[in-house]
Design a protein around this motif. Structure first.
Motif, PDB file in Angstrom:
ATOM      1  N   TYR A 170     -81.669  -8.950  -8.567  1.00  0.00           N
ATOM      2  CA  TYR A 170     -81.753  -8.053  -9.723  1.00  0.00           C
ATOM      3  C   TYR A 170     -82.638  -8.640 -10.827  1.00  0.00           C
ATOM      4  N   ASP A 171     -83.292  -7.713 -11.545  1.00  0.00           N
ATOM      5  CA  ASP A 171     -83.999  -8.046 -12.780  1.00  0.00           C
ATOM      6  C   ASP A 171     -83.273  -7.347 -13.911  1.00  0.00           C
ATOM      7  N   TYR A 172     -83.358  -7.894 -15.101  1.00  0.00           N
ATOM      8  CA  TYR A 172     -82.668  -7.308 -16.247  1.00  0.00           C
ATOM      9  C   TYR A 172     -83.612  -7.127 -17.421  1.00  0.00           C
ATOM     10  N   THR A 219     -80.328  -3.064 -15.500  1.00  0.00           N
ATOM     11  CA  THR A 219     -80.671  -3.935 -14.373  1.00  0.00           C
ATOM     12  C   THR A 219     -81.368  -3.118 -13.292  1.00  0.00           C
ATOM     13  N   PHE A 220     -82.271  -3.790 -12.575  1.00  0.00           N
ATOM     14  CA  PHE A 220     -83.074  -3.147 -11.537  1.00  0.00           C
ATOM     15  C   PHE A 220     -82.989  -3.949 -10.252  1.00  0.00           C
ATOM     16  N   PHE A 241     -80.640   0.162 -11.360  1.00  0.00           N
ATOM     17  CA  PHE A 241     -79.336  -0.007 -10.718  1.00  0.00           C
ATOM     18  C   PHE A 241     -78.185   0.322 -11.663  1.00  0.00           C
ATOM     19  N   ARG A 242     -78.258  -0.189 -12.879  1.00  0.00           N
ATOM     20  CA  ARG A 242     -77.130  -0.044 -13.802  1.00  0.00           C
ATOM     21  C   ARG A 242     -77.607  -0.138 -15.249  1.00  0.00           C
ATOM     22  N   MET A 243     -76.888   0.549 -16.127  1.00  0.00           N
ATOM     23  CA  MET A 243     -77.138   0.420 -17.566  1.00  0.00           C
ATOM     24  C   MET A 243     -75.803   0.309 -18.288  1.00  0.00           C
ATOM     25  N   GLY A 258     -85.990 -10.568 -17.470  1.00  0.00           N
ATOM     26  CA  GLY A 258     -86.159 -11.657 -16.522  1.00  0.00           C
ATOM     27  C   GLY A 258     -85.322 -11.460 -15.278  1.00  0.00           C
ATOM     28  N   LYS A 259     -85.127 -12.562 -14.544  1.00  0.00           N
ATOM     29  CA  LYS A 259     -84.338 -12.545 -13.317  1.00  0.00           C
ATOM     30  C   LYS A 259     -82.857 -12.747 -13.637  1.00  0.00           C
TER      31      LYS A 259
END
Length: 384
Positions: A115-117, A107-108, A92-94, A131-132
């Motif tokens: 989202y997960d990071y 993040t995903f 999703f984002r970096m 993690g979450k």
């Protein structure tokens, strides 16, 4: 006009003012009691969030701090490493911090699914933590601040409480407003060596007056977040119409992604916006959407962000949107968060907003004590 008529007119005006004062006082009291507990929670969490950027690297140094080296890994390599941790989810984002001693965060997932990071060392590719996202400390505090940890219902409650606080700010000024200069002096200073009841009243009224302007800005920016019609009104007042930025379309390009795509995009962004600042890559969720990049201007007096859109296949620039090129309404909308949090002029305004938020948390308490201590006025004995 006769003297009697003048007296009757004056009496009617005084009666109208008295009725208005009583109405405003009644609403100020009971709306304050109604929203008081929510206001305390929102204000105290706002205090914590004021210094999130400064506290995060201190509280979570193992995942945030790295030892700088001569060169970092290409962004494309960091994306690939990050993806190995969540192979079934879309990135999703970096975030790539400007400070060489800070880690990179990816993040995903999606807003709906959560989202997960993952934090990476940008020099070695080492995974520092993952993690979450919704379990992270400051994310929990933010969810408490905005939604009371209750989702849509909580958002509705905080939105209503924000509107009440906005009214309380205006009504508080009306009730504070002195009738003459003598009263003005009393309402600008907390009386020394006074009774607890008087000191408590001064803390509420005098202190409330001094934080009024900043509290007005905090609640106004909160309303812009909470209600679309408030945001639209802001655009109409500034731009004359609702002029939100148009969605940028992705030109059709056949073929696979070019090698080194994201490193190319970062290089182009840094060329367009040569100032120092954290850079964020927002990845498209569909093939027909561009890569959206934002870069903070760490050299400007005001906390602003510049943006650019790139082709997700070859990295070619589609459109750049510097902050200075936006309409007044869009500039104010971009500044909504910096104004709300106090980050607009860096740590001095953050500290100021922290103090205001901390004092705001005390207003429902001092207001309740005023209500409990007011007692019943004794009727004067009638002399026969």
């Amino acid at each position: 006009m006769s003297l009697g008529t003048i007296k009757k007119t004056a009496a009617k005006k005084n009666a109208s003012k008295s009725l208005l004062s009583k109405t405003v006082s009644f609403l100020h009291l009971w709306l304050g009691l109604l929203a008081g507990s929510v206001l305390i929670i929102v204000a105290l969490t706002g205090c914590i969030l004021s210094f999130e950027d400064e506290l995060t690297p201190l509280l979570f140094s193992k995942e945030q701090q790295v030892t700088p080296k001569a060169e970092r890994l290409p962004a494309d390599s960091l994306v690939s490493i990050a993806k190995t941790n969540f192979p079934k989810k879309k990135i999703f984002r970096m975030i790539l911090p400007a400070e060489p001693s800070r880690s990179v965060k990816a993040t995903f997932g999606t807003k709906k699914a959560g989202y997960d990071y993952v934090y990476l060392n940008p020099y070695s590719g080492e995974i520092l933590s993952k993690g979450k996202e919704n379990k992270r400390f400051f994310v929990v505090v933010l969810n408490l601040h905005r939604f009371l940890l209750a989702g849509t219902v909580g958002k509705t409650i905080t939105g209503i409480s924000c509107a009440i606080t906005f009214f309380m700010t205006i009504s508080g000024l009306y009730l504070w407003w002195p009738k003459n200069r003598k009263v003005l002096k009393q309402r600008l200073v907390v009386k020394q060596n006074a009774s607890f009841k008087r000191t408590n009243w001064d803390l509420h009224a005098v202190g409330g007056f001094y934080v009024m302007i900043l509290l007005f800005l905090i609640t106004l920016t909160g309303l812009i977040w909470s209600y679309d019609w408030v945001e639209n009104m802001m655009f109409k007042l500034t731009d004359g119409k609702i002029s939100k930025p148009e969605v940028v379309k992705q030109p059709e390009v056949k073929g696979k992604k070019e090698a080194g795509l994201y490193e190319k995009i970062i290089s182009a962004t840094n060329t367009i916006y040569a100032h120092q600042g954290d850079l964020t890559i927002n990845f498209p969720d569909k093939k027909d959407k561009p890569v959206f990049v934002s870069k903070e201007n760490g050299e400007a007096r005001v906390n602003t962000t510049d943006q650019a859109y790139f082709n997700n296949r070859n990295g070619e620039l589609i459109e750049k949107r510097p902050f200075t090129g936006l309409s007044l309404g869009n500039q104010l909308r971009k500044l909504n968060k910096p104004i709300h949090t106090g980050s607009i002029f860096g740590w001095p305004t953050k500290l100021l907003m922290f103090i205001v938020a901390l004092f705001t948390a005390s207003l429902p308490i001092t207001g309740l004590l005023i209500y409990l201590g007011r007692g019943k006025k004794k009727k004067k004995a009638v002399v026969a």
